[in-house]
Scaffold this motif. Structure first.
Motif, PDB file in Angstrom:
ATOM      1  N   ILE A   1     -44.936  55.267  63.288  1.00  0.00           N
ATOM      2  CA  ILE A   1     -43.723  54.905  62.565  1.00  0.00           C
ATOM      3  C   ILE A   1     -43.096  56.148  61.941  1.00  0.00           C
ATOM      4  CG2 ILE A   1     -42.995  53.817  60.425  1.00  0.00           C
ATOM      5  CD1 ILE A   1     -44.034  51.339  61.253  1.00  0.00           C
TER       6      ILE A   1
ATOM      7  N   GLY B   1     -41.755  52.676  70.813  1.00  0.00           N
ATOM      8  CA  GLY B   1     -42.093  51.930  69.603  1.00  0.00           C
ATOM      9  C   GLY B   1     -43.086  50.816  69.887  1.00  0.00           C
ATOM     10  N   MET B   2     -43.048  50.278  71.113  1.00  0.00           N
ATOM     11  CA  MET B   2     -43.981  49.207  71.472  1.00  0.00           C
ATOM     12  C   MET B   2     -45.399  49.741  71.678  1.00  0.00           C
ATOM     13  SD  MET B   2     -42.562  46.356  71.482  1.00  0.00           S
ATOM     14  CE  MET B   2     -41.675  47.019  70.125  1.00  0.00           C
TER      15      MET B   2
ATOM     16  N   THR C   1     -52.875  49.720  67.707  1.00  0.00           N
ATOM     17  CA  THR C   1     -53.161  48.980  66.480  1.00  0.00           C
ATOM     18  C   THR C   1     -54.009  47.744  66.764  1.00  0.00           C
ATOM     19  OG1 THR C   1     -50.985  49.677  65.756  1.00  0.00           O
ATOM     20  CG2 THR C   1     -52.070  48.028  64.433  1.00  0.00           C
ATOM     21  N   LEU C   2     -53.621  47.001  67.811  1.00  0.00           N
ATOM     22  CA  LEU C   2     -54.356  45.773  68.117  1.00  0.00           C
ATOM     23  C   LEU C   2     -55.765  46.080  68.619  1.00  0.00           C
ATOM     24  CD1 LEU C   2     -51.549  43.673  69.728  1.00  0.00           C
ATOM     25  CD2 LEU C   2     -52.576  43.407  67.490  1.00  0.00           C
TER      26      LEU C   2
ATOM     27  N   SER D   1     -50.627  53.267  63.582  1.00  0.00           N
ATOM     28  CA  SER D   1     -49.358  52.616  63.231  1.00  0.00           C
ATOM     29  C   SER D   1     -48.605  53.447  62.212  1.00  0.00           C
ATOM     30  CB  SER D   1     -49.563  51.187  62.751  1.00  0.00           C
ATOM     31  OG  SER D   1     -50.598  51.113  61.824  1.00  0.00           O
ATOM     32  N   ALA D   2     -49.307  54.030  61.225  1.00  0.00           N
ATOM     33  CA  ALA D   2     -48.616  54.852  60.235  1.00  0.00           C
ATOM     34  C   ALA D   2     -48.016  56.086  60.898  1.00  0.00           C
ATOM     35  CB  ALA D   2     -49.591  55.268  59.132  1.00  0.00           C
TER      36      ALA D   2
ATOM     37  N   GLY E   1     -56.689  52.325  64.302  1.00  0.00           N
ATOM     38  CA  GLY E   1     -55.497  51.497  64.491  1.00  0.00           C
ATOM     39  C   GLY E   1     -54.501  51.672  63.361  1.00  0.00           C
ATOM     40  N   LEU E   2     -55.009  51.678  62.108  1.00  0.00           N
ATOM     41  CA  LEU E   2     -54.113  51.847  60.962  1.00  0.00           C
ATOM     42  C   LEU E   2     -53.428  53.205  61.010  1.00  0.00           C
ATOM     43  CD1 LEU E   2     -56.166  50.334  58.024  1.00  0.00           C
ATOM     44  CD2 LEU E   2     -54.112  49.441  59.064  1.00  0.00           C
TER      45      LEU E   2
ATOM     46  N   LEU F   1     -60.717  50.127  63.221  1.00  0.00           N
ATOM     47  CA  LEU F   1     -59.633  49.681  62.346  1.00  0.00           C
ATOM     48  C   LEU F   1     -58.925  50.880  61.730  1.00  0.00           C
ATOM     49  CD1 LEU F   1     -58.237  47.215  61.193  1.00  0.00           C
ATOM     50  CD2 LEU F   1     -59.747  47.368  59.231  1.00  0.00           C
TER      51      LEU F   1
ATOM     52  N   VAL G   1     -47.262  51.430  69.961  1.00  0.00           N
ATOM     53  CA  VAL G   1     -48.134  51.362  68.798  1.00  0.00           C
ATOM     54  C   VAL G   1     -48.949  50.068  68.783  1.00  0.00           C
ATOM     55  CG1 VAL G   1     -46.302  50.397  67.390  1.00  0.00           C
ATOM     56  CG2 VAL G   1     -48.183  51.550  66.310  1.00  0.00           C
ATOM     57  N   TYR G   2     -48.405  48.990  69.384  1.00  0.00           N
ATOM     58  CA  TYR G   2     -49.132  47.722  69.364  1.00  0.00           C
ATOM     59  C   TYR G   2     -50.467  47.836  70.099  1.00  0.00           C
ATOM     60  CZ  TYR G   2     -45.340  45.133  67.308  1.00  0.00           C
ATOM     61  OH  TYR G   2     -44.405  44.686  66.438  1.00  0.00           O
TER      62      TYR G   2
ATOM     63  N   GLU H   1     -41.601  58.370  64.878  1.00  0.00           N
ATOM     64  CA  GLU H   1     -40.532  57.747  65.647  1.00  0.00           C
ATOM     65  C   GLU H   1     -39.168  58.100  65.075  1.00  0.00           C
ATOM     66  OE1 GLU H   1     -40.540  53.342  65.905  1.00  0.00           O
ATOM     67  OE2 GLU H   1     -42.117  53.859  67.307  1.00  0.00           O
TER      68      GLU H   1
END
Lengths: 170, 345
Positions: free
Chosen positions: B155, B125-126, B132-133, B151-152, B147-148, B144, B128-129, B158
């Motif tokens: 999540i 789960g970490m 995304t970042l 994250s979608a 990254g978006l 961007l 994704v940071y 997962e």
């Protein structure tokens, strides 16, 4: 100083530092990242208390899911830097800060003057209550009703969220 | 002395993991060249097998470019998060039975924690940071988007990843990965190994599919998607910072293949090896070999699928995640529960 104390003070210091960063950074993404760091410190503190389950769930739920959504929204909205606090400091805010400081002093006074101070950690009790097995058994026997009610509440919240989202689309 | 054992283990595992990542990169390139009927890297060293070393040297020597409008701090932080997450996940995966060395039994796992599976879910789960970042800090619209999307995507997948493991947890009755491997060492009818892939086929398939999404491999590599996003989240990265993203992708692949091996394919268990009457040390080494062989099979699957299936469209990816994978894995949990109740009645 034992290793455990070292961990406690280290994590506590980083936790407080990152907590301060959350409210002082102007960039919302940096605030969110500081909050993630803060969650990790909290999880570490839970680990020193032998609460492994809570520690990992803290990371999965807060750092892994909720903060990712936060970041997602911040990035989607492309928020600009917040204005400096001094730009809009009003009398109301100064009074609020003063009251908050007063409350902090009161809490500190009560904690300091308590006869036996902070409760001591009970190692045996901590080991016997923090594991997944114990929490699972408790959830499905003693606390079954609150547990089910909570899941009902969450389902209601999901249905509400879907309804709200649908309304906007039509 | 207490600290020496874990430190040596960490050093050995870290070295092996990084070396293996370099080998898997080359294996991926060679294999894809074979599939596409071309030569692939064949200049550096015998048969081109030293290419990865040359690549690492090149990446280290390259200039590190940071876009002017980028957020410098986060831009540096993102690859660090990616590689840290990829390397630390391996800590709870057992890669062999206890090995007798110098008159003492050693567990071949860095940290045999009580909540092993939850730890793995937390670490993935970490991950994704990092993506995304990287996408946000580059200040580039393609980044961007990457990254978006990541994250979608992470999540969404997962959830079914975690749920597909619940069947395994129910059968083994523990969250400790070493115990889950040990619960798979028996035989049904005396000859079928009790691996979870046989008792949990649906869980295995959903976990396998979700692991593609978690490692950003084709057909789920939407955060990168070279043709539409110019490389996605790592468009604005160069030099070793790009190298770290690249490395963490392959390290992630190795970690998830090790995880699939440990949870579904019996881990280091080599069927019937106990009856061959081997020396304990030889047997232990043979079991490590069995673990690596199973990992190699899974990694080959990753590569073959990469060059077989086209990329999903974004809405197809979301539909698959939420409307197919999630209900299937929930139904799997229900079915496992019913069968277990029926068997113990």
């Amino acid at each position: 100083m034992t290793l455990e104390q070292l961990m406690f003070y280290g994590l506590g210091a980083v936790g407080i530092g990152s907590g301060l960063l959350v409210v002082t950074r102007r960039n919302p993404v940096m605030s969110a990242l500081s909050l993630v760091l803060n969650f990790f410190c909290l999880a570490g503190l839970y680990l020193t208390l032998n609460a492994q389950f809570i520690a990992v769930i803290q990371i999965i739920v807060y750092a892994g899911a909720i903060m990712v959504l936060f970041l997602f929204v911040i990035m989607l909205l492309n928020l600009r830097d917040e204005r400096a606090l001094s730009d809009r400091l009003s009398a109301r805010k100064i009074i609020g800060a003063g009251l908050a400081f007063g409350l902090l002093l009161q809490v500190l006074y009560i904690l300091m003057s308590a006869a036996d101070g902070f409760p001591q950690k009970d190692e045996a009790l901590a080991v016997s209550t923090g594991t997944v097995e114990v929490i699972g058994v408790q959830l499905f026997t003693t606390f079954l009703f609150p547990f089910e009610i909570t899941s009902l509440l969450l389902t209601a919240a999901i249905v509400g969220a879907v309804l709200l989202a649908k309304k906007k689309l039509d | 002395m207490d600290l020496l054992e874990p430190i040596i283990k960490i050093a050995v595992v870290l070295g092996a993991l990084l070396t293996a990542s370099a080998i898997v990169v080359l294996f991926d390139r060679k294999f894809s060249a074979y599939i596409q009927n071309r030569y692939g890297p064949n200049r550096v060293g015998p048969g081109g097998w030293m290419q990865s070393i040359a690549d690492v040297v090149k990446l280290v020597m390259k200039e590190d470019i940071v876009p002017k409008a980028a957020n410098r701090f986060v831009h540096d932080l993102a690859p660090m998060i990616s590689i840290t997450v990829a390397l630390t996940t391996f800590a709870v995966i057992p890669f062999g039975d206890t090995i007798p060395l110098f008159g003492k039994e050693y567990n071949l796992i860095i940290a045999d924690v009580n909540v092993g599976i939850l730890y793995i879910l937390a670490m993935t789960g970490m991950g994704v940071y990092g993506l995304t970042l990287a996408g946000w800090s580059s200040n580039n619209k393609y980044s961007l988007f990457g990254g978006l999307r990541s994250s979608a995507q992470l999540i969404s997948y997962e959830l079914s990843m975690g749920l597909s493991l619940i069947g395994v947890i129910m059968i083994a009755g523990t969250l400790q990965i070493d115990d889950i491997v040990r619960s798979q060492t028996g035989y049904w009818f005396g000859w079928i190994p009790q691996w979870n892939v046989i008792s949990q086929p649906i869980g295995f398939i959903t976990f396998f599919v979700a692991s593609f999404a978690e490692t950003n491999r084709l057909p789920f590599d939407l955060p990168e998607a070279e043709p539409e996003l110019v490389g996605g989240y790592h468009t604005e990265y160069s030099g070793m910072k790009f190298g770290l993203f690249f490395l963490s992708e392959y390290a992630n692949m190795i970690v998830s293949s090790a995880l699939i091996t440990a949870l579904f394919l019996g881990g280091w268990h080599l069927p019937f090896a106990e009856t061959w009457g081997l020396d304990p040390l030889v047997l232990a080494l043979l079991k490590i070999g069995a673990f690596m062989f199973k990992m190699f099979i899974i990694i080959s699957f990753y590569v073959v699928i990469r060059w077989t299936l086209p990329r999903f469209r974004y809405d197809q990816l979301m539909n698959l995640g939420w409307k197919v994978m999630l209900p299937v894995s929930i139904a799997n949990v229900l079915a496992t529960g019913v069968v277990m109740l029926w068997l113990t009645r």
